[in-house]
Design a protein around this motif. Structure first.
Motif, PDB file in Angstrom:
ATOM      1  N   TRP A  16       0.811  -1.212   0.000  1.00  0.00           N
ATOM      2  CA  TRP A  16       0.000   0.000   0.000  1.00  0.00           C
ATOM      3  C   TRP A  16       0.845   1.263   0.000  1.00  0.00           C
ATOM      4  O   TRP A  16       0.313   2.360   0.124  1.00  0.00           O
ATOM      5  CB  TRP A  16      -0.929  -0.014   1.210  1.00  0.00           C
ATOM      6  N   GLY A  17       2.146   1.118  -0.143  1.00  0.00           N
ATOM      7  CA  GLY A  17       3.053   2.272  -0.164  1.00  0.00           C
ATOM      8  C   GLY A  17       2.959   3.039  -1.476  1.00  0.00           C
ATOM      9  O   GLY A  17       2.507   2.516  -2.500  1.00  0.00           O
ATOM     10  N   ARG A  18       3.380   4.293  -1.452  1.00  0.00           N
ATOM     11  CA  ARG A  18       3.299   5.136  -2.635  1.00  0.00           C
ATOM     12  C   ARG A  18       4.302   4.731  -3.700  1.00  0.00           C
ATOM     13  O   ARG A  18       3.989   4.671  -4.864  1.00  0.00           O
ATOM     14  CB  ARG A  18       3.584   6.591  -2.285  1.00  0.00           C
ATOM     15  N   GLY A  19       5.541   4.525  -3.276  1.00  0.00           N
ATOM     16  CA  GLY A  19       6.592   4.258  -4.257  1.00  0.00           C
ATOM     17  C   GLY A  19       7.112   5.573  -4.824  1.00  0.00           C
ATOM     18  O   GLY A  19       6.868   6.640  -4.292  1.00  0.00           O
ATOM     19  N   GLY A  20       7.852   5.473  -5.907  1.00  0.00           N
ATOM     20  CA  GLY A  20       8.379   6.659  -6.553  1.00  0.00           C
ATOM     21  C   GLY A  20       9.853   6.865  -6.266  1.00  0.00           C
ATOM     22  O   GLY A  20      10.551   5.959  -5.828  1.00  0.00           O
ATOM     23  N   ILE A  21      10.312   8.084  -6.486  1.00  0.00           N
ATOM     24  CA  ILE A  21      11.721   8.411  -6.279  1.00  0.00           C
ATOM     25  C   ILE A  21      11.925   8.762  -4.809  1.00  0.00           C
ATOM     26  O   ILE A  21      11.213   9.600  -4.261  1.00  0.00           O
ATOM     27  CB  ILE A  21      12.144   9.574  -7.186  1.00  0.00           C
ATOM     28  N   ASP A  22      12.880   8.099  -4.193  1.00  0.00           N
ATOM     29  CA  ASP A  22      13.185   8.315  -2.774  1.00  0.00           C
ATOM     30  C   ASP A  22      14.693   8.262  -2.605  1.00  0.00           C
ATOM     31  O   ASP A  22      15.260   7.196  -2.395  1.00  0.00           O
ATOM     32  CB  ASP A  22      12.496   7.249  -1.931  1.00  0.00           C
ATOM     33  N   ASN A  23      15.330   9.410  -2.712  1.00  0.00           N
ATOM     34  CA  ASN A  23      16.788   9.467  -2.591  1.00  0.00           C
ATOM     35  C   ASN A  23      17.196   9.565  -1.131  1.00  0.00           C
ATOM     36  O   ASN A  23      16.420   9.996  -0.281  1.00  0.00           O
ATOM     37  CB  ASN A  23      17.324  10.672  -3.366  1.00  0.00           C
ATOM     38  N   VAL A  24      18.438   9.204  -0.861  1.00  0.00           N
ATOM     39  CA  VAL A  24      18.998   9.298   0.484  1.00  0.00           C
ATOM     40  C   VAL A  24      19.158  10.771   0.840  1.00  0.00           C
ATOM     41  O   VAL A  24      19.725  11.531   0.063  1.00  0.00           O
ATOM     42  CB  VAL A  24      20.356   8.577   0.561  1.00  0.00           C
ATOM     43  N   PRO A  25      18.648  11.201   2.008  1.00  0.00           N
ATOM     44  CA  PRO A  25      18.808  12.610   2.380  1.00  0.00           C
ATOM     45  C   PRO A  25      20.267  12.940   2.693  1.00  0.00           C
ATOM     46  O   PRO A  25      21.043  12.073   3.063  1.00  0.00           O
ATOM     47  CB  PRO A  25      17.923  12.756   3.617  1.00  0.00           C
ATOM     48  N   ASP A  26      20.616  14.213   2.542  1.00  0.00           N
ATOM     49  CA  ASP A  26      21.974  14.664   2.844  1.00  0.00           C
ATOM     50  C   ASP A  26      22.238  14.794   4.319  1.00  0.00           C
ATOM     51  O   ASP A  26      21.468  14.913   5.142  1.00  0.00           O
ATOM     52  CB  ASP A  26      22.254  15.989   2.164  1.00  0.00           C
TER      53      ASP A  26
END
Length: 73
Positions: A63-73
């Protein structure tokens, strides 16, 4: 990568080597969870990188959105 982060990354490396070819390319996020884990461990070390990886894995469900999820700085 710190020595502790290298040790924490070993299960991810084993997964990528052995299980990932069997599972296929069905990840709902970009980059994949294993690539995200390696990048988080390299950028942030074992503790914070491990925490970011755990958060990412908990978000990865049907049920997650998905998409682009980059590592935060």
């Amino acid at each position: 990568m710190s020595p502790l982060a290298f040790v924490v990354s070993l299960p991810v490396r084993v997964y990528r080597l052995i299980f990932s070819p069997w599972v296929g390319h069905n990840c709902r996020y970009h980059p994949t969870c294993s690539a995200y884990a390696m990048e988080a461990l390299e950028k942030h070390g074992a503790l914070r990188g491990g925490w970011l990886t755990l958060r990412r894995l908990l978000r990865c469900h049907p049920w997650g959105r998905g998409g682009i999820d980059n590592v935060p700085d």
